[in-house]
Scaffold this motif. Sequence first.
Motif, PDB file in Angstrom:
ATOM      1  N   SER A  22     -11.091  37.085 -11.160  1.00 21.84           N
ATOM      2  CA  SER A  22     -11.155  37.848 -12.171  1.00 21.84           C
ATOM      3  C   SER A  22     -10.367  36.991 -13.312  1.00 21.84           C
ATOM      4  O   SER A  22     -10.529  37.277 -14.665  1.00 21.84           O
ATOM      5  CB  SER A  22     -10.157  39.019 -11.650  1.00 21.84           C
ATOM      6  N   TYR A  23      -9.300  36.057 -13.162  1.00 26.13           N
ATOM      7  CA  TYR A  23      -8.684  35.538 -14.482  1.00 26.13           C
ATOM      8  C   TYR A  23      -9.983  34.488 -14.911  1.00 26.13           C
ATOM      9  O   TYR A  23      -9.734  34.479 -16.154  1.00 26.13           O
ATOM     10  CB  TYR A  23      -7.850  34.502 -13.683  1.00 26.13           C
ATOM     11  N   ASN A  66     -20.007  34.047 -25.296  1.00 24.80           N
ATOM     12  CA  ASN A  66     -19.999  33.890 -23.879  1.00 24.80           C
ATOM     13  C   ASN A  66     -21.185  33.916 -23.230  1.00 24.80           C
ATOM     14  O   ASN A  66     -22.024  34.922 -23.307  1.00 24.80           O
ATOM     15  CB  ASN A  66     -19.190  35.364 -23.373  1.00 24.80           C
ATOM     16  N   VAL A 126     -13.027  35.102 -15.450  1.00 27.33           N
ATOM     17  CA  VAL A 126     -13.696  36.198 -16.208  1.00 27.33           C
ATOM     18  C   VAL A 126     -13.140  36.543 -17.613  1.00 27.33           C
ATOM     19  O   VAL A 126     -13.502  36.330 -18.738  1.00 27.33           O
ATOM     20  CB  VAL A 126     -14.238  37.372 -15.318  1.00 27.33           C
ATOM     21  N   HIS A 127     -11.823  37.036 -17.232  1.00 26.81           N
ATOM     22  CA  HIS A 127     -11.097  37.188 -18.438  1.00 26.81           C
ATOM     23  C   HIS A 127     -10.744  35.934 -19.368  1.00 26.81           C
ATOM     24  O   HIS A 127     -10.779  36.161 -20.714  1.00 26.81           O
ATOM     25  CB  HIS A 127      -9.804  37.911 -18.218  1.00 26.81           C
ATOM     26  N   SER A 128     -10.581  34.674 -18.926  1.00 22.66           N
ATOM     27  CA  SER A 128     -10.238  33.632 -19.551  1.00 22.66           C
ATOM     28  C   SER A 128     -11.576  33.261 -20.117  1.00 22.66           C
ATOM     29  O   SER A 128     -11.310  32.605 -21.458  1.00 22.66           O
ATOM     30  CB  SER A 128      -9.549  32.551 -18.795  1.00 22.66           C
ATOM     31  N   GLU A 129     -12.628  33.420 -20.110  1.00 22.23           N
ATOM     32  CA  GLU A 129     -13.871  33.159 -20.943  1.00 22.23           C
ATOM     33  C   GLU A 129     -13.860  33.773 -21.807  1.00 22.23           C
ATOM     34  O   GLU A 129     -14.298  32.944 -23.259  1.00 22.23           O
ATOM     35  CB  GLU A 129     -15.093  33.583 -20.109  1.00 22.23           C
ATOM     36  N   ASN A 130     -13.547  35.005 -22.221  1.00 28.31           N
ATOM     37  CA  ASN A 130     -13.427  35.671 -23.489  1.00 28.31           C
ATOM     38  C   ASN A 130     -12.074  35.362 -24.232  1.00 28.31           C
ATOM     39  O   ASN A 130     -12.107  35.280 -25.555  1.00 28.31           O
ATOM     40  CB  ASN A 130     -13.448  37.124 -23.167  1.00 28.31           C
ATOM     41  N   PHE A 131     -10.923  35.118 -23.309  1.00 31.22           N
ATOM     42  CA  PHE A 131      -9.798  34.626 -24.306  1.00 31.22           C
ATOM     43  C   PHE A 131     -10.047  33.452 -25.039  1.00 31.22           C
ATOM     44  O   PHE A 131      -9.582  33.348 -25.999  1.00 31.22           O
ATOM     45  CB  PHE A 131      -8.632  34.610 -23.162  1.00 31.22           C
TER      46      PHE A 131
END
Length: 76
Positions: A31-32, A54, A34-39
Amino acid sequence: MNRSRYFDYIQEKLTALGVGIGVRGQLNILSYHVHSENFYRDFFNTLFGWKLENVNVTKKQNIEAIDLFDLIRSTK
């Protein structure tokens, strides 16, 4: 004086994110990731004025070793 404090704070948070991604990745909790790609997409776009996208959202999901792509820069 605030510059040093801001730098230290940002460095601490980015380091914690990197360590968290590594540890959770070893446990196959992604999950981190996936979220870090956008961050990181938003972070680098703001920091450098890039227009990263992305790839998992706009093109094809889970292309090996590619998550962020700048179509404008790749055509030059």
